[in-house]
Design a protein around this motif. Structure first.
Motif, mmCIF file in Angstrom:
data_model
loop_
_atom_site.group_PDB
_atom_site.id
_atom_site.type_symbol
_atom_site.label_atom_id
_atom_site.label_comp_id
_atom_site.label_asym_id
_atom_site.label_seq_id
_atom_site.Cartn_x
_atom_site.Cartn_y
_atom_site.Cartn_z
ATOM 1 N N ALA A 161 0.914 -1.163 -0.073
ATOM 2 C CA ALA A 161 0.021 0.149 -0.019
ATOM 3 C C ALA A 161 0.902 1.290 -0.078
ATOM 4 C CB ALA A 161 -1.009 -0.020 1.344
ATOM 5 N N ASP A 162 0.381 2.336 -0.827
ATOM 6 C CA ASP A 162 1.141 3.505 -0.765
ATOM 7 C C ASP A 162 0.374 4.703 -0.069
ATOM 8 O OD1 ASP A 162 -0.641 3.807 -2.775
ATOM 9 O OD2 ASP A 162 0.436 3.975 -4.274
ATOM 10 N N ASN A 163 -0.857 4.607 0.096
ATOM 11 C CA ASN A 163 -1.795 5.457 0.517
ATOM 12 C C ASN A 163 -3.192 4.869 1.511
ATOM 13 O OD1 ASN A 163 -3.005 7.921 1.222
ATOM 14 N ND2 ASN A 163 -3.883 8.129 -0.914
ATOM 15 N N PRO A 164 -2.679 4.084 2.416
ATOM 16 C CA PRO A 164 -3.842 3.489 3.156
ATOM 17 C C PRO A 164 -5.194 4.280 3.409
ATOM 18 C CG PRO A 164 -1.678 3.174 4.419
ATOM 19 C CD PRO A 164 -1.736 4.270 3.248
ATOM 20 N N GLU A 165 -6.263 3.611 3.157
ATOM 21 C CA GLU A 165 -7.576 4.394 3.383
ATOM 22 C C GLU A 165 -8.242 3.776 4.624
ATOM 23 O OE1 GLU A 165 -10.791 6.741 1.836
ATOM 24 O OE2 GLU A 165 -8.854 6.358 1.019
ATOM 25 N N LYS A 166 -8.402 4.875 5.456
ATOM 26 C CA LYS A 166 -8.837 4.619 6.882
ATOM 27 C C LYS A 166 -10.132 3.969 6.848
ATOM 28 C CE LYS A 166 -9.311 6.845 11.296
ATOM 29 N NZ LYS A 166 -9.276 8.435 12.061
ATOM 30 N N VAL A 167 -10.316 2.795 7.733
ATOM 31 C CA VAL A 167 -11.749 2.372 8.154
ATOM 32 C C VAL A 167 -11.875 2.571 9.755
ATOM 33 C CG1 VAL A 167 -12.936 -0.086 8.271
ATOM 34 C CG2 VAL A 167 -11.087 0.451 6.252
ATOM 35 N N SER A 168 -12.827 3.266 10.047
ATOM 36 C CA SER A 168 -13.190 3.708 11.146
ATOM 37 C C SER A 168 -14.344 2.794 12.059
ATOM 38 C CB SER A 168 -13.647 5.408 11.249
ATOM 39 O OG SER A 168 -14.626 5.501 10.447
ATOM 40 N N SER A 184 -15.972 1.544 -4.994
ATOM 41 C CA SER A 184 -16.892 2.408 -6.029
ATOM 42 C C SER A 184 -15.730 3.767 -6.126
ATOM 43 C CB SER A 184 -18.265 2.675 -5.467
ATOM 44 O OG SER A 184 -18.190 3.750 -4.276
ATOM 45 N N ARG A 185 -15.023 4.027 -5.143
ATOM 46 C CA ARG A 185 -14.467 5.119 -5.510
ATOM 47 C C ARG A 185 -12.832 5.012 -6.294
ATOM 48 N NH1 ARG A 185 -14.038 6.408 0.194
ATOM 49 N NH2 ARG A 185 -12.206 7.482 -0.162
ATOM 50 N N GLY A 186 -12.823 3.727 -6.373
ATOM 51 C CA GLY A 186 -11.557 3.506 -7.298
ATOM 52 C C GLY A 186 -10.320 3.113 -6.175
ATOM 53 N N ILE A 187 -10.545 3.036 -4.904
ATOM 54 C CA ILE A 187 -9.390 2.783 -4.248
ATOM 55 C C ILE A 187 -8.766 1.539 -4.254
ATOM 56 C CG2 ILE A 187 -8.854 2.672 -1.625
ATOM 57 C CD1 ILE A 187 -9.558 5.450 -2.849
ATOM 58 N N SER A 188 -7.486 1.244 -4.303
ATOM 59 C CA SER A 188 -6.886 0.063 -4.570
ATOM 60 C C SER A 188 -7.156 -1.086 -3.616
ATOM 61 C CB SER A 188 -5.322 0.313 -4.969
ATOM 62 O OG SER A 188 -4.682 0.301 -3.703
ATOM 63 N N ALA A 189 -6.899 -2.077 -4.071
ATOM 64 C CA ALA A 189 -7.197 -3.472 -2.963
ATOM 65 C C ALA A 189 -6.003 -3.441 -2.157
ATOM 66 C CB ALA A 189 -7.070 -4.681 -3.740
ATOM 67 N N SER A 190 -4.665 -2.876 -2.363
ATOM 68 C CA SER A 190 -3.709 -2.628 -1.414
ATOM 69 C C SER A 190 -3.974 -1.608 -0.160
ATOM 70 C CB SER A 190 -2.356 -2.389 -1.893
ATOM 71 O OG SER A 190 -2.093 -3.621 -2.997
ATOM 72 N N ASN A 191 -4.487 -0.407 -0.755
ATOM 73 C CA ASN A 191 -4.891 0.558 0.162
ATOM 74 C C ASN A 191 -5.921 0.176 1.017
ATOM 75 O OD1 ASN A 191 -2.743 2.330 -0.493
ATOM 76 N ND2 ASN A 191 -3.526 3.012 -2.147
ATOM 77 N N ILE A 192 -7.058 -0.375 0.542
ATOM 78 C CA ILE A 192 -8.083 -0.727 1.512
ATOM 79 C C ILE A 192 -7.698 -2.025 2.484
ATOM 80 C CG2 ILE A 192 -10.313 -2.200 1.333
ATOM 81 C CD1 ILE A 192 -10.723 -1.097 -1.448
ATOM 82 N N LEU A 193 -6.780 -2.847 1.997
ATOM 83 C CA LEU A 193 -6.466 -3.942 2.946
ATOM 84 C C LEU A 193 -5.616 -3.338 4.225
ATOM 85 C CD1 LEU A 193 -5.930 -6.768 0.530
ATOM 86 C CD2 LEU A 193 -7.403 -6.660 2.349
ATOM 87 N N LYS A 194 -4.545 -2.401 3.709
ATOM 88 C CA LYS A 194 -3.674 -1.753 4.690
ATOM 89 C C LYS A 194 -4.306 -0.943 5.552
ATOM 90 C CE LYS A 194 0.063 -0.201 6.485
ATOM 91 N NZ LYS A 194 1.182 -0.882 7.222
ATOM 92 N N GLY A 195 -5.510 -0.242 5.131
ATOM 93 C CA GLY A 195 -6.343 0.669 6.207
ATOM 94 C C GLY A 195 -6.973 -0.037 7.009
ATOM 95 N N ILE A 196 -7.571 -1.182 6.505
ATOM 96 C CA ILE A 196 -8.405 -2.216 7.394
ATOM 97 C C ILE A 196 -7.134 -2.826 8.461
ATOM 98 C CG2 ILE A 196 -9.375 -4.740 7.870
ATOM 99 C CD1 ILE A 196 -10.637 -4.140 5.027
ATOM 100 N N HIS A 197 -5.996 -3.152 8.172
ATOM 101 C CA HIS A 197 -4.823 -3.892 9.084
ATOM 102 C C HIS A 197 -4.789 -2.544 10.178
ATOM 103 C CE1 HIS A 197 -3.457 -7.223 6.048
ATOM 104 N NE2 HIS A 197 -4.187 -7.771 7.096
ATOM 105 N N VAL A 198 -4.619 -1.548 9.639
ATOM 106 C CA VAL A 198 -4.139 -0.317 10.601
ATOM 107 C C VAL A 198 -5.250 -0.364 11.466
ATOM 108 C CG1 VAL A 198 -3.728 2.002 10.774
ATOM 109 C CG2 VAL A 198 -2.551 0.912 8.943
ATOM 110 N N SER A 199 -6.377 -0.263 11.083
ATOM 111 C CA SER A 199 -7.571 -0.262 12.090
ATOM 112 C C SER A 199 -7.451 -1.332 12.973
ATOM 113 C CB SER A 199 -8.832 -0.003 11.165
ATOM 114 O OG SER A 199 -10.098 -0.237 12.270
ATOM 115 N N MET A 200 -7.502 -2.552 12.666
ATOM 116 C CA MET A 200 -7.422 -3.587 13.607
ATOM 117 C C MET A 200 -6.050 -3.625 14.609
ATOM 118 S SD MET A 200 -8.058 -6.619 10.924
ATOM 119 C CE MET A 200 -7.508 -7.917 11.721
#
Length: 279
Positions: A161-168, A184-200
């Protein structure tokens, strides 16, 4: 006491794990192991089949096993000798896998659990996450399915991931809705997964702090133990939470509960044998 053979059977929400040990005092020899995904199958039947396979692999009979210790959801396992609570077995199993561990993060299919232990694997304190939290193996499996990726790709993709998307959201259902919106906003799978991992990871780091696990090695066990993305995020979260923790995993982390059960089973067997001799 002469050497004995013990087995540990751990039934979780997603997998059944088992190990077979030869224990001679402080010497522990790992003889066999198995793991089976449940996938709507009878976990007790899987446990029996796995146990039989281990006996065959080790070249021994069921009567050669002095103690069969169950843990997790295996309390009603018909062929077990005794049952141990899972925080106790994960604590002891973690020490076997990494003697430097002083805390454990057991992250399974439905929830996560932080456990503080001493050098012998004795549980000092523990705390669990909520079952509905978006910090479980089942939640990540659902997300991977939605993203169209294999479960074993999650960790590797997350680390890219290069720009993790926050999952609050803490609620898994709402978090999944967040992910749908991200796609739907075009966020990459890597950034989605990293955001989930960060939240966890942030929640897990706070969970460790709440039980007084503020320094030393924390060993990851359970189904998500080998998730490289979660491991990386956890070390980042520990730094963020200002705790001197180093998160690690082990290739056999998934067997920690079964290992601990087998070793505590050997301890109990020896104690009962001594009581019998004293009588």
């Amino acid at each position: 006491m002469s050497a004995i053979i013990t087995a540990g059977i751990d039934i979780g929400s997603g997998c059944v794990k088992g190990v077979l040990f030869r224990v001679d005092g402080d010497k522990q020899e790992w003889l066999a192991k198995f793991t089976s995904r449940i996938r709507n199958r009878d976990p007790f039947q899987l446990a029996q089949e796995g146990f039989d396979d281990m006996l065959k692999e080790a070249g021994i009979k069921a009567s050669d096993v002095a103690y069969v210790a169950s843990t997790g959801d295996a309390e009603n396992l018909k062929f077990s000798t005794g049952h141990f609570y899972s925080m106790t077995t994960h604590g002891r199993g973690a020490i076997f896998l990494d003697p430097e561990a002083r805390s454990v993060l057991d992250i399974g299919a439905l929830n996560g659990r932080a456990i503080k232990v001493d050098e012998g694997g004795k549980v000092l304190s523990y705390k669990m996450t909520s079952q509905c939290a978006s910090g479980s193996g089942q939640f990540l499996e659902n997300i991977a399915r939605y993203l169209g990726i294999a479960q074993d790709e999650i960790g590797t993709l997350s680390t890219k991931a290069d720009n993790p998307e926050k999952v609050s959201s803490i609620c898994a259902v709402l978090a999944e809705t967040d992910v749908i919106n991200m796609v739907s906003r075009g966020i990459s799978a890597s950034n989605i997964l990293k955001g989930i991992h960060v939240s966890m990871a942030v929640r897990l780091a706070k969970l460790l702090k709440s039980i007084g696990a503020n320094d030393g090695v924390v060993l990851m066990t359970g189904g998500l133990a080998l998730d490289a993305g979660l491991l990386s995020a956890l070390n980042e979260a520990a730094e963020q939470e200002k705790v001197n923790l180093v998160a690690k995993n082990h290739p056999d982390s998934i067997y920690a509960g079964a290992i601990g059960a087998a070793l505590w089973g050997a301890f109990r067997h020896e104690k009962l044998a001594r009581l019998g001799q004293a009588a």
